[in-house]
Design an enzyme around this catalytic site. Sequence first.
Site, PDB file in Angstrom:
ATOM      1  N   GLY A   1     -11.568-117.882  68.635  1.00  0.00           N
ATOM      2  CA  GLY A   1     -10.658-117.719  67.136  1.00  0.00           C
ATOM      3  C   GLY A   1     -11.500-118.639  66.051  1.00  0.00           C
ATOM      4  O   GLY A   1     -12.433-118.621  66.196  1.00  0.00           O
TER       5      GLY A   1
ATOM      6  N   CYS B   1     -14.222-118.621  61.827  1.00  0.00           N
ATOM      7  CA  CYS B   1     -15.737-118.164  61.644  1.00  0.00           C
ATOM      8  C   CYS B   1     -15.581-116.843  62.526  1.00  0.00           C
ATOM      9  O   CYS B   1     -16.068-115.814  61.971  1.00  0.00           O
ATOM     10  CB  CYS B   1     -16.892-118.872  61.853  1.00  0.00           C
ATOM     11  SG  CYS B   1     -17.010-120.328  60.755  1.00  0.00           S
TER      12      CYS B   1
ATOM     13  N   LYS C   1     -13.630-113.470  61.693  1.00  0.00           N
ATOM     14  CA  LYS C   1     -13.993-112.905  60.184  1.00  0.00           C
ATOM     15  C   LYS C   1     -15.339-112.364  60.322  1.00  0.00           C
ATOM     16  O   LYS C   1     -15.952-111.194  59.789  1.00  0.00           O
ATOM     17  CB  LYS C   1     -13.722-113.803  59.204  1.00  0.00           C
ATOM     18  CG  LYS C   1     -14.560-114.955  58.959  1.00  0.00           C
ATOM     19  CD  LYS C   1     -14.130-115.580  57.617  1.00  0.00           C
ATOM     20  CE  LYS C   1     -15.110-116.758  57.482  1.00  0.00           C
ATOM     21  NZ  LYS C   1     -16.375-116.833  57.086  1.00  0.00           N
TER      22      LYS C   1
HETATM   23  N1  LIG Z   1     -15.502-123.968  58.891  1.00  0.00           N
HETATM   24  C1  LIG Z   1     -16.572-123.851  59.695  1.00  0.00           C
HETATM   25  O1  LIG Z   1     -16.812-124.333  61.033  1.00  0.00           O
HETATM   26  C2  LIG Z   1     -17.786-123.309  59.323  1.00  0.00           C
HETATM   27  C3  LIG Z   1     -18.957-123.389  59.896  1.00  0.00           C
HETATM   28  C4  LIG Z   1     -20.002-122.857  59.149  1.00  0.00           C
HETATM   29  C5  LIG Z   1     -20.014-122.122  58.047  1.00  0.00           C
HETATM   30  N2  LIG Z   1     -18.749-121.885  57.455  1.00  0.00           N
HETATM   31  C6  LIG Z   1     -18.782-121.005  56.291  1.00  0.00           C
HETATM   32  O2  LIG Z   1     -18.745-122.185  55.079  1.00  0.00           O
HETATM   33  C7  LIG Z   1     -18.025-121.643  54.065  1.00  0.00           C
HETATM   34  C8  LIG Z   1     -16.821-122.481  53.906  1.00  0.00           C
HETATM   35  O3  LIG Z   1     -15.828-122.811  54.880  1.00  0.00           O
HETATM   36  P1  LIG Z   1     -14.787-123.934  55.035  1.00  0.00           P
HETATM   37  O4  LIG Z   1     -14.385-123.837  56.383  1.00  0.00           O
HETATM   38  O5  LIG Z   1     -15.402-125.054  54.532  1.00  0.00           O
HETATM   39  O6  LIG Z   1     -13.776-123.174  53.956  1.00  0.00           O
HETATM   40  P2  LIG Z   1     -12.697-124.197  53.244  1.00  0.00           P
HETATM   41  O7  LIG Z   1     -11.536-123.099  53.009  1.00  0.00           O
HETATM   42  O8  LIG Z   1     -12.406-125.392  54.149  1.00  0.00           O
HETATM   43  O9  LIG Z   1     -13.248-124.714  52.020  1.00  0.00           O
HETATM   44  C9  LIG Z   1     -13.471-124.067  50.820  1.00  0.00           C
HETATM   45  C10 LIG Z   1     -13.236-124.980  49.407  1.00  0.00           C
HETATM   46  O10 LIG Z   1     -13.688-124.257  48.363  1.00  0.00           O
HETATM   47  C11 LIG Z   1     -12.905-124.533  47.387  1.00  0.00           C
HETATM   48  N3  LIG Z   1     -13.326-123.776  45.930  1.00  0.00           N
HETATM   49  C12 LIG Z   1     -13.121-122.268  46.034  1.00  0.00           C
HETATM   50  N4  LIG Z   1     -13.603-121.888  44.899  1.00  0.00           N
HETATM   51  C13 LIG Z   1     -14.101-123.016  44.283  1.00  0.00           C
HETATM   52  C14 LIG Z   1     -14.448-123.156  42.948  1.00  0.00           C
HETATM   53  N5  LIG Z   1     -15.070-122.284  42.301  1.00  0.00           N
HETATM   54  N6  LIG Z   1     -14.723-124.450  42.556  1.00  0.00           N
HETATM   55  C15 LIG Z   1     -14.561-125.536  43.585  1.00  0.00           C
HETATM   56  N7  LIG Z   1     -13.923-125.679  44.602  1.00  0.00           N
HETATM   57  C16 LIG Z   1     -13.756-124.086  45.016  1.00  0.00           C
HETATM   58  C17 LIG Z   1     -11.415-124.243  47.897  1.00  0.00           C
HETATM   59  O11 LIG Z   1     -10.756-125.023  47.312  1.00  0.00           O
HETATM   60  C18 LIG Z   1     -11.847-124.941  49.494  1.00  0.00           C
HETATM   61  O12 LIG Z   1     -11.312-126.435  49.103  1.00  0.00           O
HETATM   62  C19 LIG Z   1     -17.383-120.229  54.551  1.00  0.00           C
HETATM   63  O13 LIG Z   1     -18.129-119.340  54.215  1.00  0.00           O
HETATM   64  C20 LIG Z   1     -17.597-120.262  56.096  1.00  0.00           C
HETATM   65  O14 LIG Z   1     -17.484-119.071  56.666  1.00  0.00           O
HETATM   66  C21 LIG Z   1     -17.681-122.537  58.091  1.00  0.00           C
END
Ligand SMILES: NC(=O)c1ccc[n+]([C@@H]2O[C@H](COP(=O)([O-])OP(=O)(O)OC[C@H]3O[C@@H](n4cnc5c(N)ncnc54)[C@H](O)[C@@H]3O)[C@@H](O)[C@H]2O)c1
Length: 457
Positions: free
Chosen positions: A259, A262, A265
Amino acid sequence: MKIAMIGTGYVGLVTGACLAKIGHRIICVDRDNAKIETLKRGEIPIYEPGLSELVTKSVAKGKLEFTTDLAEAVQAADVIFIAVGTPQADDGRSDLTQVEGAAKQIAKAANGSKTIVVKSTVPVGTGRRVGRILGKHGDDHEFEVASNPEFLREGAAIEDFMHPDRIVIGTQTEAGAKTMRAIYAPFDNGTLPFVMTSLETSELTKYAANAFLATKVAFINEMANLCDATGADVTELARGIGLDERIGKHFLQPGPGYGGSCFPKDTLALTIQAQEADTPTRVVESVVLSNSHHIRRLGKKIADFCADSWGVDRKLPLLGKRIAVLGLAFKAETDDIRSAASTVIIPLLIKQGAEVIGYDPQAAEAAAEQVPFLQTTKNMDEALDGADAVVVLTEWQVIRDVDWNRAKHKLASPVVVDMRNLYDPHTMAAAGIHYASMGRPLIEPDLTPSPKLVSVG
Ligand SMILES: NC(=O)c1ccc[n+]([C@@H]2O[C@H](COP(=O)([O-])OP(=O)(O)OC[C@H]3O[C@@H](n4cnc5c(N)ncnc54)[C@H](O)[C@@H]3O)[C@@H](O)[C@H]2O)c1
């Protein structure tokens, strides 16, 4: 280097704090005012071990700031990371609205040439798309676009970022590659591999890594189910195959299906992009199917085991029963419940008429908001009190450490279904507990009456 981090979520905040620790000046931007206000007060909006200390130190040193003013941050920075969300769209594709929106805002705000680094997980071709958006909206400024996917794991994010296995960087020009190498120069100890490649390969590498890991998880879950059906033991099987170096021992623990924010999706988005490119990824398609079947069949596994343990008919045994669920987050050491097994399995139990009380040290509130009719608590004893059965979903240390010889006295009936294989089946049987786990043979509990404990505290 002066760096703006657009998006201060799990990835943006950790990346910002870690880049600040290695000496860069970071401005973390988020459009969520409440999040930025929380950070400015010195509080951390998410649970991630060690993050609070790291942020506090970097802020005190003047290396890390927070703002909602994207334009100001962009203008002050040489390099801008995009670390916004790329959630699953309704059609299963990766929703790039946040990435494209951020690119447009950056272009409009830019006051000179900048390097834009896409850290979000994005389908192949997104970097070039970002380049086109920057070109269209960004006056005559030069933009270098790079891809730098993130491989950190929530719950161990700082350790992972500070001690990576490799750093993957996709660029279009030598100059872009040089800038990216300079950012990560403090990590360059001569042994850490830097995979310097094209935008496309870098973007696809992230999806391929997640798909491969998801495949291992789905595979071992299928083996666990087969062990359950045949009397074999998946722990010994996993050891037996994992010692083969070509296979490796990691990611061979069965569980309630993958789950989190990441794997679900990203595997789905990969299959869709592959289908559209007319090169279907049949293996990954099967993994997606296998995982969703696996999670869904667990509702029946729990109900059947409860029925057999209680000695009642297998038809609707959970009706009116109180089930304690230990662990709601998708894994230990995080408060993240995005696509957590709890959000699928608990509704299956509720649908069968059970009253479910969920315990999690960090994710109780988020789960209560997401799962209708779920009651939650941060107090494990409260969850166990009077429960007809216990379901273990997350491997938090505090759940691992439960002393069932004592805890069983809180239960209305000593039935535990453990989806993480946290306990030794012999110890559980000796404690008089009907205990089912994943892919390990059932052992009849020792039900000879034991002297009653005076206190169970
Ligand atoms: N969470 C993980 O473990 C992980 C690991 C590797 C990669 N990723 C990837 O990294 C990316 C981010 O994941 P996350 O879990 O940090 O997401 P998240 O939803 O926790 O954070 C994203 C943030 O971006 C902000 N945001 C969106 N548009 C914006 C804008 N125009 N200006 C300013 N802020 C803005 C949102 O308000 C949010 O706080 C995704 O693509 C995810 O697939 C996540």
